[in-house]
Design a protein around this motif. Sequence first.
Motif, PDB file in Angstrom:
ATOM      1  N   ASP A 306       0.811  -1.218   0.000  1.00  0.00           N
ATOM      2  CA  ASP A 306       0.000   0.000   0.000  1.00  0.00           C
ATOM      3  C   ASP A 306       0.843   1.266   0.000  1.00  0.00           C
ATOM      4  N   GLY A 307       2.164   1.113  -0.073  1.00  0.00           N
ATOM      5  CA  GLY A 307       3.044   2.276  -0.109  1.00  0.00           C
ATOM      6  C   GLY A 307       3.507   2.738   1.253  1.00  0.00           C
ATOM      7  N   THR A 308       2.990   2.143   2.315  1.00  0.00           N
ATOM      8  CA  THR A 308       3.382   2.492   3.683  1.00  0.00           C
ATOM      9  C   THR A 308       4.140   1.326   4.300  1.00  0.00           C
ATOM     10  N   PRO A 309       5.413   1.520   4.673  1.00  0.00           N
ATOM     11  CA  PRO A 309       6.198   0.400   5.210  1.00  0.00           C
ATOM     12  C   PRO A 309       5.716  -0.036   6.585  1.00  0.00           C
ATOM     13  N   GLU A 310       5.623  -1.335   6.774  1.00  0.00           N
ATOM     14  CA  GLU A 310       5.300  -1.899   8.086  1.00  0.00           C
ATOM     15  C   GLU A 310       6.571  -2.107   8.916  1.00  0.00           C
ATOM     16  N   PHE A 311       7.690  -2.119   8.260  1.00  0.00           N
ATOM     17  CA  PHE A 311       8.972  -2.328   8.942  1.00  0.00           C
ATOM     18  C   PHE A 311       9.990  -1.347   8.370  1.00  0.00           C
ATOM     19  N   THR A 312      10.653  -0.600   9.232  1.00  0.00           N
ATOM     20  CA  THR A 312      11.689   0.340   8.811  1.00  0.00           C
ATOM     21  C   THR A 312      12.901   0.176   9.710  1.00  0.00           C
ATOM     22  N   GLU A 313      14.057   0.098   9.089  1.00  0.00           N
ATOM     23  CA  GLU A 313      15.310   0.010   9.837  1.00  0.00           C
ATOM     24  C   GLU A 313      16.231   1.122   9.366  1.00  0.00           C
ATOM     25  N   ILE A 314      16.748   1.908  10.310  1.00  0.00           N
ATOM     26  CA  ILE A 314      17.648   3.019   9.991  1.00  0.00           C
ATOM     27  C   ILE A 314      18.953   2.802  10.739  1.00  0.00           C
ATOM     28  N   ARG A 315      20.064   2.923  10.038  1.00  0.00           N
ATOM     29  CA  ARG A 315      21.368   2.684  10.645  1.00  0.00           C
ATOM     30  C   ARG A 315      22.261   3.910  10.516  1.00  0.00           C
ATOM     31  N   LYS A 318      29.748   4.710  11.763  1.00  0.00           N
ATOM     32  CA  LYS A 318      30.944   5.481  12.074  1.00  0.00           C
ATOM     33  C   LYS A 318      31.924   5.425  10.904  1.00  0.00           C
ATOM     34  N   GLU A 319      32.968   6.246  10.985  1.00  0.00           N
ATOM     35  CA  GLU A 319      33.929   6.312   9.886  1.00  0.00           C
ATOM     36  C   GLU A 319      34.734   5.029   9.725  1.00  0.00           C
ATOM     37  N   ASN A 320      34.727   4.172  10.745  1.00  0.00           N
ATOM     38  CA  ASN A 320      35.433   2.891  10.614  1.00  0.00           C
ATOM     39  C   ASN A 320      34.512   1.784  10.136  1.00  0.00           C
ATOM     40  N   SER A 321      33.347   2.179   9.560  1.00  0.00           N
ATOM     41  CA  SER A 321      32.357   1.249   9.017  1.00  0.00           C
ATOM     42  C   SER A 321      31.690   0.393  10.082  1.00  0.00           C
ATOM     43  N   VAL A 322      31.788   0.801  11.345  1.00  0.00           N
ATOM     44  CA  VAL A 322      31.098   0.097  12.419  1.00  0.00           C
ATOM     45  C   VAL A 322      29.761   0.797  12.666  1.00  0.00           C
ATOM     46  N   TYR A 323      28.699   0.018  12.810  1.00  0.00           N
ATOM     47  CA  TYR A 323      27.396   0.610  13.092  1.00  0.00           C
ATOM     48  C   TYR A 323      27.407   1.256  14.482  1.00  0.00           C
ATOM     49  N   ALA A 324      26.890   2.480  14.557  1.00  0.00           N
ATOM     50  CA  ALA A 324      26.841   3.206  15.816  1.00  0.00           C
ATOM     51  C   ALA A 324      25.437   3.222  16.403  1.00  0.00           C
ATOM     52  N   ARG A 325      24.429   3.187  15.530  1.00  0.00           N
ATOM     53  CA  ARG A 325      23.054   3.281  16.011  1.00  0.00           C
ATOM     54  C   ARG A 325      22.141   2.563  15.033  1.00  0.00           C
ATOM     55  N   ARG A 326      21.166   1.843  15.565  1.00  0.00           N
ATOM     56  CA  ARG A 326      20.215   1.109  14.739  1.00  0.00           C
ATOM     57  C   ARG A 326      18.823   1.317  15.318  1.00  0.00           C
ATOM     58  N   GLU A 327      17.937   1.826  14.498  1.00  0.00           N
ATOM     59  CA  GLU A 327      16.567   2.070  14.927  1.00  0.00           C
ATOM     60  C   GLU A 327      15.625   1.222  14.082  1.00  0.00           C
ATOM     61  N   VAL A 328      14.758   0.463  14.750  1.00  0.00           N
ATOM     62  CA  VAL A 328      13.817  -0.415  14.065  1.00  0.00           C
ATOM     63  C   VAL A 328      12.399  -0.058  14.488  1.00  0.00           C
ATOM     64  N   VAL A 329      11.555   0.200  13.495  1.00  0.00           N
ATOM     65  CA  VAL A 329      10.144   0.470  13.758  1.00  0.00           C
ATOM     66  C   VAL A 329       9.322  -0.604  13.056  1.00  0.00           C
ATOM     67  N   ASN A 330       8.582  -1.391  13.828  1.00  0.00           N
ATOM     68  CA  ASN A 330       7.721  -2.430  13.290  1.00  0.00           C
ATOM     69  C   ASN A 330       6.296  -2.107  13.725  1.00  0.00           C
ATOM     70  N   THR A 331       5.564  -1.446  12.846  1.00  0.00           N
ATOM     71  CA  THR A 331       4.212  -1.018  13.207  1.00  0.00           C
ATOM     72  C   THR A 331       3.257  -2.196  13.362  1.00  0.00           C
ATOM     73  N   THR A 332       3.520  -3.293  12.636  1.00  0.00           N
ATOM     74  CA  THR A 332       2.656  -4.481  12.749  1.00  0.00           C
ATOM     75  C   THR A 332       2.749  -5.087  14.140  1.00  0.00           C
ATOM     76  N   ALA A 333       3.970  -5.201  14.647  1.00  0.00           N
ATOM     77  CA  ALA A 333       4.179  -5.799  15.970  1.00  0.00           C
ATOM     78  C   ALA A 333       4.110  -4.756  17.083  1.00  0.00           C
ATOM     79  N   GLY A 334       4.029  -3.473  16.697  1.00  0.00           N
ATOM     80  CA  GLY A 334       3.993  -2.426  17.707  1.00  0.00           C
ATOM     81  C   GLY A 334       5.294  -2.275  18.452  1.00  0.00           C
ATOM     82  N   VAL A 335       6.407  -2.473  17.762  1.00  0.00           N
ATOM     83  CA  VAL A 335       7.726  -2.432  18.392  1.00  0.00           C
ATOM     84  C   VAL A 335       8.542  -1.276  17.824  1.00  0.00           C
ATOM     85  N   HIS A 336       9.160  -0.516  18.697  1.00  0.00           N
ATOM     86  CA  HIS A 336      10.087   0.545  18.287  1.00  0.00           C
ATOM     87  C   HIS A 336      11.348   0.365  19.119  1.00  0.00           C
ATOM     88  N   THR A 337      12.409  -0.077  18.472  1.00  0.00           N
ATOM     89  CA  THR A 337      13.646  -0.420  19.172  1.00  0.00           C
ATOM     90  C   THR A 337      14.793   0.458  18.697  1.00  0.00           C
TER      91      THR A 337
END
Length: 346
Positions: A306-315, A318-337
Amino acid sequence: MKILRAIPQPARNLCCAVVTILATTACSDSSGPAGQQGRIVNTAIQDVSYATETQSGINDANGSFKFMQGETITFSLGDTLLASVSAKAELNWFELAGLSEIPVDYRAIKRVQYADDGEPSLSRLGAIASLLTTVDADRDSSNGINISPAVAALFDGVEVNMQYASSPQYDAGFRRLLRHAARDGVLQPRMARKGAYALQDVYDNHNVDPDVMTSRRRETDTGNDGSADSIRLLTYSAEGRVTRDCIDSDANGAPNILVDLSYNEEGQGLLYAHDNDADGNVDRTRSWQYDEFGDVIRAENDDDGDGTPEFTEIRAIKENSVYARREVVNTTAGVHTIEVWTADSN
């Protein structure tokens, strides 16, 4: 010529490329007794270190090197070994990967496509080409490889894995190096060149068109009665990537599943769209966004089309290619991590 099609999709992340040299002038910083002059043919390399039992130096703008008869020559960038082969007056890229001849026909290609670590193979060649093309000033091996001294210096203390999946793009040390090069202003930000694409460049630079095959239609006869029970049709991009997967699960001539795929210039997935009844309406999608170094920074799932994501992950990275922050929104499961990561210098 599409050598990419000779390489299975998953490990495509296959294969690799080496650099070649057109040269006749003397090499810089050569040491040892007077030796014969050699070169790597078809594409020049600049500022790669070489060493034999009696000679050592850095390839000049023409890519020349010196050697004595019967010696082994090793090419490297800092602590990263690129190639170690028998020295001779002219070496082509395939010989740098240990291949005694250029594989052209389909069977010859399959025989040397993959090999154990250190063994001659096209995947090894792809890794060499991937690394060198990536750090080339203009990222175009057809006009020669120009690695600036500042970029070459970044390889001191860096040992890039040249075996894994035939492409240095998966090596964490190499990804950090690219970020540091951009940070220091010695290299424009760029994604690592995919090994399979770099290998295709090698064939093109050698003016060789390999005989490769691509599966476009597959019929399955599960009852062995001479009639197909399902049919699958594949469509490819000019680079050899699957862009449409059409499935006729009952072989009645009308597809009932359509999958469309798109990619960025380095073959990383951008969009996966699934039409579960082939009616022209997409039922679900998955999409990806990357930063300028090829790391995933956003992924979305639209599970009902429907054009609206049920799951979104944003990362955040850092400059050394290591992930510093990860945000996950799952509207179906009602989870925001939200995850916040820390790491040491390694």
